[in-house]
Enzyme design. Sequence first.
Site, PDB file in Angstrom:
ATOM      1  N   HIS A 100     -38.663 -14.135 -23.351  1.00 18.36           N
ATOM      2  CA  HIS A 100     -39.924 -13.381 -23.379  1.00 18.36           C
ATOM      3  C   HIS A 100     -41.127 -14.257 -23.736  1.00 18.36           C
ATOM      4  CE1 HIS A 100     -38.201  -9.352 -22.846  1.00 18.36           C
ATOM      5  NE2 HIS A 100     -37.141  -9.881 -23.445  1.00 18.36           N
TER       6      HIS A 100
ATOM      7  N   LYS B  57     -38.626 -12.494 -15.951  1.00 18.53           N
ATOM      8  CA  LYS B  57     -39.797 -11.956 -16.661  1.00 18.53           C
ATOM      9  C   LYS B  57     -41.051 -12.650 -16.117  1.00 18.53           C
ATOM     10  CE  LYS B  57     -36.496 -10.814 -20.204  1.00 18.53           C
ATOM     11  NZ  LYS B  57     -36.030  -9.615 -19.520  1.00 18.53           N
TER      12      LYS B  57
ATOM     13  N   SER C 287     -37.253  -9.353 -28.121  1.00 18.44           N
ATOM     14  CA  SER C 287     -37.490  -8.460 -26.969  1.00 18.44           C
ATOM     15  C   SER C 287     -37.887  -7.041 -27.346  1.00 18.44           C
ATOM     16  CB  SER C 287     -36.247  -8.415 -26.094  1.00 18.44           C
ATOM     17  OG  SER C 287     -35.130  -7.955 -26.830  1.00 18.44           O
TER      18      SER C 287
END
Length: 413
Positions: A213, A244, A185
């Site tokens: 991610h 996300k 991240s």
Amino acid sequence: MGIFDKFHSLAADQRALVDSGVNPFNVVIERLISATEAIVNGRRTILAGTNNYLGLTFDPQCIEAAKKAVQDQGTGTTGSRMANGTYVGHAALEREFADFFGYRSAIVFSTGYLANLGMLSVLAGQGDTILVDAHCHASIYDGCRMGSAEIIRFRHNNVIDLEKRLRRLGKKTANTMILVEGIYSMLGDRAPLADIVTLKQKYGAYLLVDEAHSLGVLGEHGRGLLEEAGVGNSMDFIIGTFSKSLGATGGFCVSNHPELDLIRYASRPYIFTASPAPPVIASTRTALKILETHPELRRRLWRNARHLYQGLDDMGFSLGPEISPIVAVRMPSIKQALVLWGNLLDRGVYVNLALPPATPDSASLIRCSVSAAHTQEQIDYICKAFSDLREGAIALDAQSTAVDSPLDVTPAF
Ligand code: PMP
């Protein structure tokens, strides 16, 4: 004497920040215009630190699904699934996550943070060993702390160090789990996942990958690093978040182990918190279908990632080790990072400020995250702002750090 004594140094750091004229932890997004623009401090601002990788927060189909769910099922579930029951949407989304990865089953949690807490607090039991990459997210470390396993860090992305530690464990590897992330991240680099799978198989250990991610970002269908690395069937546990690329709030774990379902009966972060709200589940179900069936979003995301990374690299900034939608700019000191961050915001570019101890190697980072929804003009604007402000920030004396890390009370990275 009092319970707030321990906050004195934090208060001093916070005051120093306010006095320096830059307070990165008090940004108010006054009005959202789109997935990539908002009004901040009365100014039209490009959002370049949101993790909104596919730009789905304003997708019309996701919004429509959420609206319908609110109208049909209300705004919230008002309780946990153990106490208040499972909504049809929770079970449907769990099936859809399992099918998406081609695994047996899934559990949905209320956030990605709680997915790691919920799984690791139960899996990391007495007599077990956890081998965790040094750059793993705080939620992974916090989940481990809630369990009672022995926790051993291995050097970031270093399979030689990992193997050394596995070898030392001897027969204990049968009770050992390796924890890694798809894309890390802070610096945006990927785990050497195929090599880690080889080690896991050689030593008979378990492997959990957090694709927070990388979901929607890597792989032909957006399944993450496991798809890109060609090891899609080799995970014991896949963790992910809705917050996300899926543009909502929530988390999940997918596994082929039939015991996954038993986690529900033991996991406090699953049992003792309210389940995700109907509009969240509805928009996430829609976003998951879009994520899988629209590879052009990933192509746009990577075009933008390359554009920003190469633009900043050409200017001579020190960046993360590989091109990624997370573009981390290393600044020589906290003060220089703070100043550049504040000046970027004044220019209408909102990025993340990441400071020690929340960063790997105590780096002071300006962390950008790119979206498929950014236009070429927006990326050009971000590059120009960095270029114009670079000299001013670099020229500051790296030693004159009037502001210490304002994050001193947060747990270590
Ligand atoms: N895992 C990783 C690797 C993360 O980076 C994050 C959040 N940045 C989380 C889990 C937590 O996800 P959420 O914000 O959905 O709680």
